[in-house]
Scaffold this active site. Structure first.
Site, PDB file in Angstrom:
ATOM      1  N   ASP A   1       0.816  -1.213   0.000  1.00  0.00           N
ATOM      2  CA  ASP A   1       0.000   0.000   0.000  1.00  0.00           C
ATOM      3  C   ASP A   1       0.851   1.266   0.000  1.00  0.00           C
ATOM      4  O   ASP A   1       0.766   2.104   0.897  1.00  0.00           O
ATOM      5  CB  ASP A   1      -0.934   0.016   1.214  1.00  0.00           C
ATOM      6  CG  ASP A   1      -1.813  -1.217   1.283  1.00  0.00           C
ATOM      7  OD1 ASP A   1      -2.224  -1.707   0.218  1.00  0.00           O
ATOM      8  OD2 ASP A   1      -2.074  -1.688   2.397  1.00  0.00           O
TER       9      ASP A   1
ATOM     10  N   GLU B   1     -11.538  -0.640  -4.574  1.00  0.00           N
ATOM     11  CA  GLU B   1     -10.940  -0.029  -3.382  1.00  0.00           C
ATOM     12  C   GLU B   1      -9.739   0.808  -3.803  1.00  0.00           C
ATOM     13  O   GLU B   1      -9.500   1.046  -4.986  1.00  0.00           O
ATOM     14  CB  GLU B   1     -10.521  -1.110  -2.384  1.00  0.00           C
ATOM     15  CG  GLU B   1      -9.534  -2.119  -2.939  1.00  0.00           C
ATOM     16  CD  GLU B   1      -9.236  -3.245  -1.971  1.00  0.00           C
ATOM     17  OE1 GLU B   1      -9.765  -3.235  -0.848  1.00  0.00           O
ATOM     18  OE2 GLU B   1      -8.461  -4.148  -2.343  1.00  0.00           O
TER      19      GLU B   1
END
Length: 339
Positions: free
Chosen positions: A49, A222
């Site tokens: 991430d 997402e």
């Protein structure tokens, strides 16, 4: 970062013979340096991430520390920070925060972004709310620091967005925050899994100043990331179309305003190697545009790359005259050669 197919599981299974699962490597010591030799960026630690931030002549890169052992899905225990002044030599700064630094959180250092505003550095992130403290499931927290490397501290003592604040299909729809400060000084928070949410941030940066709305994006899954180039706003995100792939890809949309209307522009990058998830992070640095993402191809300390053991990578982005972005291929060479 998150999961579209099931709620994340951080418990681990015991291996045959009663042995505990092999542990993933710890965080690199502060001051550890790396020379970029292609993708993945850092070869001795699992990272996920990626979230870049440019401050002056330095690019900071924040990442979740993947530490899933054998039999674990996700075990992300802290947020790590790295920096570079030339994209070639990188310095590790160790963990800058862990989930339990929020008093109302029990676990999960999921996707985050750090932005600079009002002389402070604000970290927005997804964490698991402590059910004993009035909520459950994933929530958005905000921390603040005087430096891009912290120390970061909980900025409000409670969640900025709770699971109960949105009408999502499951308990992990409030994840993956991205923040953009517009030309008029107004900051906006965008986040979500399955649904893409947007809300105006108040000037204090720790409360919402208006309703939570939804953005309709093709195949949104997402991991949204908002940025602007010229007069055009870009929203890059993890998408899913099972007729194309069972794994997430990166798609993007553009708009003339932060409030839309958003026009889907299709796939920007294909699925990550050996990882169901993919997570974009975009930055302009020293005249070049970069796309950071993660893959599951790195083996470290006897553990193979996997969904919960990912590694950050980077590629250059190229814009066409009309503002659209050329498709980005994932490569081992990445951004090599460098000057």
């Amino acid at each position: 970062m998150a999961l579209a197919l099931a709620a994340a599981t951080t418990g681990c299974a015991t291996q045959p013979g009663g042995k505990a699962p092999m542990a993933a490597p710890g965080a690199p010591a502060a001051g550890t340096t790396y020379t970029y030799t292609g993708n993945p960026l850092f070869r001795d630690v699992f990272t996920a991430d990626p979230a870049p931030l440019v401050v002056g002549d330095t690019l900071y890169l924040y990442a979740g520390h993947d530490q899933a052992g054998e039999g674990q899905m996700f075990n992300i225990t802290q947020w790590l920070a790295f920096s570079t002044k030339d994209m070639k030599t990188w310095t590790a700064h160790g963990p800058i925060m862990q989930p339990t630094d929020f008093s109302w959180v029990i676990s999960d250092a999921w996707a985050s972004q750090v932005i600079q505003k009002n002389g402070k550095f604000w970290l927005y992130t997804a964490v698991e709310h402590d059910p004993a403290q009035g909520s459950h499931g994933k929530a958005i927290g905000v921390a603040v620091a005087d430096s891009p490397l912290g120390p970061f501290r909980d900025a409000r003592g409670s969640a900025l967005v709770r699971n109960e604040d949105t009408d999502g299909p499951h308990t992990w729809d409030d994840i993956d925050p991205t923040v953009w400060t517009d030309d008029d000084g107004t900051s906006w928070l965008i986040w979500g899994n399955a649904n893409c949410y947007i809300a105006k941030l108040a000037p204090d940066m720790i409360s919402l100043d208006g309703p939570i709305r939804q953005i309709d994006l093709p195949d949104f899954e997402e991991g949204p990331w908002i940025f602007k180039r010229g007069d055009l706003y870009y929203l890059v995100y993890a998408s899913m179309d099972k007729s194309i792939s069972p794994d997430e890809r990166i798609s993007y949309a553009t708009a003339p305003s932060i409030n839309g209307p958003w026009t889907g522009r299709g796939e920007l990058m294909g699925s990550a190697a050996n990882s169901f998830t993919i997570h974009p992070g975009v930055a302009e640095f020293q005249g070049e545009w970069y796309m950071f993402y993660h893959v599951g191809t790195l083996d470290v300390g006897g553990l193979k790359g996997a969904l919960g053991r990912r590694a950050v990578a980077v590629e250059r982005m190229h814009f066409r005259p009309d503002g659209l972005i050329d498709h980005i291929e994932q490569t081992d060479a990445g951004i090599l050669p460098l000057p």
